[in-house]
Design an enzyme around this catalytic site. Structure first.
Site, PDB file in Angstrom:
ATOM      1  N   LYS A 114      26.959 -20.829  -2.260  1.00 53.19           N
ATOM      2  CA  LYS A 114      26.999 -21.535  -0.964  1.00 53.19           C
ATOM      3  C   LYS A 114      27.181 -20.537   0.182  1.00 53.19           C
ATOM      4  CE  LYS A 114      28.431 -25.677  -3.343  1.00 53.19           C
ATOM      5  NZ  LYS A 114      29.062 -26.966  -3.305  1.00 53.19           N
ATOM      6  N   HIS A 140      19.738 -29.405  -2.409  1.00 52.12           N
ATOM      7  CA  HIS A 140      21.175 -29.558  -2.641  1.00 52.12           C
ATOM      8  C   HIS A 140      21.714 -30.656  -1.727  1.00 52.12           C
ATOM      9  CE1 HIS A 140      25.438 -28.795  -2.801  1.00 52.12           C
ATOM     10  NE2 HIS A 140      25.210 -28.188  -3.959  1.00 52.12           N
ATOM     11  N   GLU A 177      23.628 -33.602  -9.730  1.00 51.83           N
ATOM     12  CA  GLU A 177      24.940 -33.357  -9.133  1.00 51.83           C
ATOM     13  C   GLU A 177      25.379 -34.600  -8.367  1.00 51.83           C
ATOM     14  OE1 GLU A 177      25.631 -28.872  -8.441  1.00 51.83           O
ATOM     15  OE2 GLU A 177      24.441 -29.597  -6.771  1.00 51.83           O
ATOM     16  N   ASN A 237      26.112 -21.249  -7.675  1.00 50.40           N
ATOM     17  CA  ASN A 237      25.697 -21.480  -6.286  1.00 50.40           C
ATOM     18  C   ASN A 237      26.842 -21.015  -5.395  1.00 50.40           C
ATOM     19  OD1 ASN A 237      24.986 -22.501  -3.805  1.00 50.40           O
ATOM     20  ND2 ASN A 237      25.184 -24.666  -4.402  1.00 50.40           N
ATOM     21  N   GLU A 289      24.202 -30.826   0.037  1.00 50.47           N
ATOM     22  CA  GLU A 289      24.671 -30.356   1.356  1.00 50.47           C
ATOM     23  C   GLU A 289      23.499 -30.151   2.314  1.00 50.47           C
ATOM     24  OE1 GLU A 289      27.069 -27.212  -0.287  1.00 50.47           O
ATOM     25  OE2 GLU A 289      28.334 -28.760  -1.192  1.00 50.47           O
ATOM     26  N   SER A 328      32.011 -29.958  -9.859  1.00 52.17           N
ATOM     27  CA  SER A 328      33.346 -29.676 -10.399  1.00 52.17           C
ATOM     28  C   SER A 328      33.328 -29.200 -11.847  1.00 52.17           C
ATOM     29  CB  SER A 328      34.266 -30.895 -10.222  1.00 52.17           C
ATOM     30  OG  SER A 328      34.475 -31.139  -8.840  1.00 52.17           O
ATOM     31  N   GLY A 357      32.804 -30.305  -5.498  1.00 55.46           N
ATOM     32  CA  GLY A 357      33.963 -29.727  -4.803  1.00 55.46           C
ATOM     33  C   GLY A 357      35.176 -30.631  -4.747  1.00 55.46           C
TER      34      GLY A 357
HETATM   35  P1  PGA Z   1      31.283 -27.385  -7.260  1.00 59.39           P
HETATM   36  O1  PGA Z   1      29.825 -27.358  -6.583  1.00 59.39           O
HETATM   37  O2  PGA Z   1      31.129 -26.724  -8.618  1.00 59.39           O
HETATM   38  O3  PGA Z   1      32.153 -26.589  -6.331  1.00 59.39           O
HETATM   39  O4  PGA Z   1      31.670 -28.806  -7.382  1.00 59.39           O
HETATM   40  C1  PGA Z   1      28.661 -27.602  -7.308  1.00 59.39           C
HETATM   41  C2  PGA Z   1      27.452 -27.510  -6.410  1.00 59.39           C
HETATM   42  O5  PGA Z   1      27.500 -27.995  -5.277  1.00 59.39           O
HETATM   43  O6  PGA Z   1      26.412 -26.935  -6.793  1.00 59.39           O
END
Ligand code: PGA
Length: 250
Positions: free
Chosen positions: A11, A96, A166, A9, A98, A212, A172
């Protein structure tokens, strides 16, 4: 046997030149007969461009689709599932954290988006996961069960739908749940899927872990029972780390 899925992803990252370099570096190592499936989800500005690069063995997906069931119309700023398909993508993420956090997306909206994606012929990755407050209150299992029940549509099957667990607090942050916690959640999600879709579909549906995931922890996470792949944010922005995670698939 559920084939593992390694999904990136990107983003809101990558201008055209960066997308070209990253996509070409990822695609150059891929083959059509790999022991895992691979998916990259670039942002909308470069989705069509990336989909037009030779990408044998790698699926291309969007990060979101519009909520409206209409394929076109007066929805400023929105991109319909049909438009995503027309750009050359075959997959999309929806729900997601976010999107939920910054755009107020509810389970009902996520379900509608998932249905729109499936109806447009896309395979959908539905993201779920608890917040830190919910985990600390001992509600993680309850939250992901509710999200699974409320976001997964009756149209879903193992071919057109994947779940990504997730934990919001792991995205992150460099923090990851224990393997026991991951196993507990993934088992609960599969159990809930069986209630919604029947055990035959639930047994075949892939449930990814995300949050992560790095080359250093990939093997351990990918070996947890009911973990059928990974959804990777930060580490998918470098071809080397994305591939190092993929190569952790046994
Ligand atoms: P990350 O993000 O691997 O940077 O923790 C995962 C995601 O949001 O899909």
């Amino acid at each position: 046997m559920r084939k593992k899925l390694i999904a990136g992803n990107w983003k809101m990252n990558s201008l055209k030149s960066e997308a070209k370099a990253l996509a070409e570096a990822v695609f150059s190592k891929a083959k059509t007969d790999m022991p895992f499936d691979m998916l990259v989800c670039p942002p909308m500005n470069v989705l069509g461009f990336v989909a037009e690069l030779p990408h044998d063995g790698v699926f291309i997906g969007a990060q979101d689709v519009a909520e409206t069931q209409k394929a076109s119309g007066a929805f400023t700023g929105d991109i319909s599932a049909q438009m995503v398909k027309d750009l050359g993508a075959d997959w999309t993420l929806v729900g997601h954290s976010e999107r939920r956090q910054y755009h107020g997306e509810t389970n009902a909206i996520v379900k509608q988006k998932a249905e729109n994606a499936i109806n447009a012929g896309l395979t959908v990755v539905i993201c779920i996961g608890e917040t830190l407050n919910e985990r600390e209150a001992g509600k993680a299992v309850e939250v992901v069960r509710n999200q699974t029940r409320e976001c997964v549509s009756a149209l879903a099957n193992a071919e057109n739908c994947v779940i990504a667990y997730e934990p919001v607090w792991a995205i992150g942050t460099g923090k990851v749940p224990t393997t026991a916690d991951v196993a507990e959640i993934h088992a609960a999600v599969r159990d809930e899927l069986a209630k919604v879709l029947g055990s035959e579909i639930a047994d075949k549906m892939r449930i990814l872990y995300g949050g992560s995931v790095k080359p250093e922890n990939a093997k351990e996470l990918l070996n947890v029972e009911n973990v059928d792949g990974a959804l990777i944010g930060g580490a998918s922005l470098k071809a080397d780390s994305f591939w190092a995670i993929a190569e952790a698939v046994k």
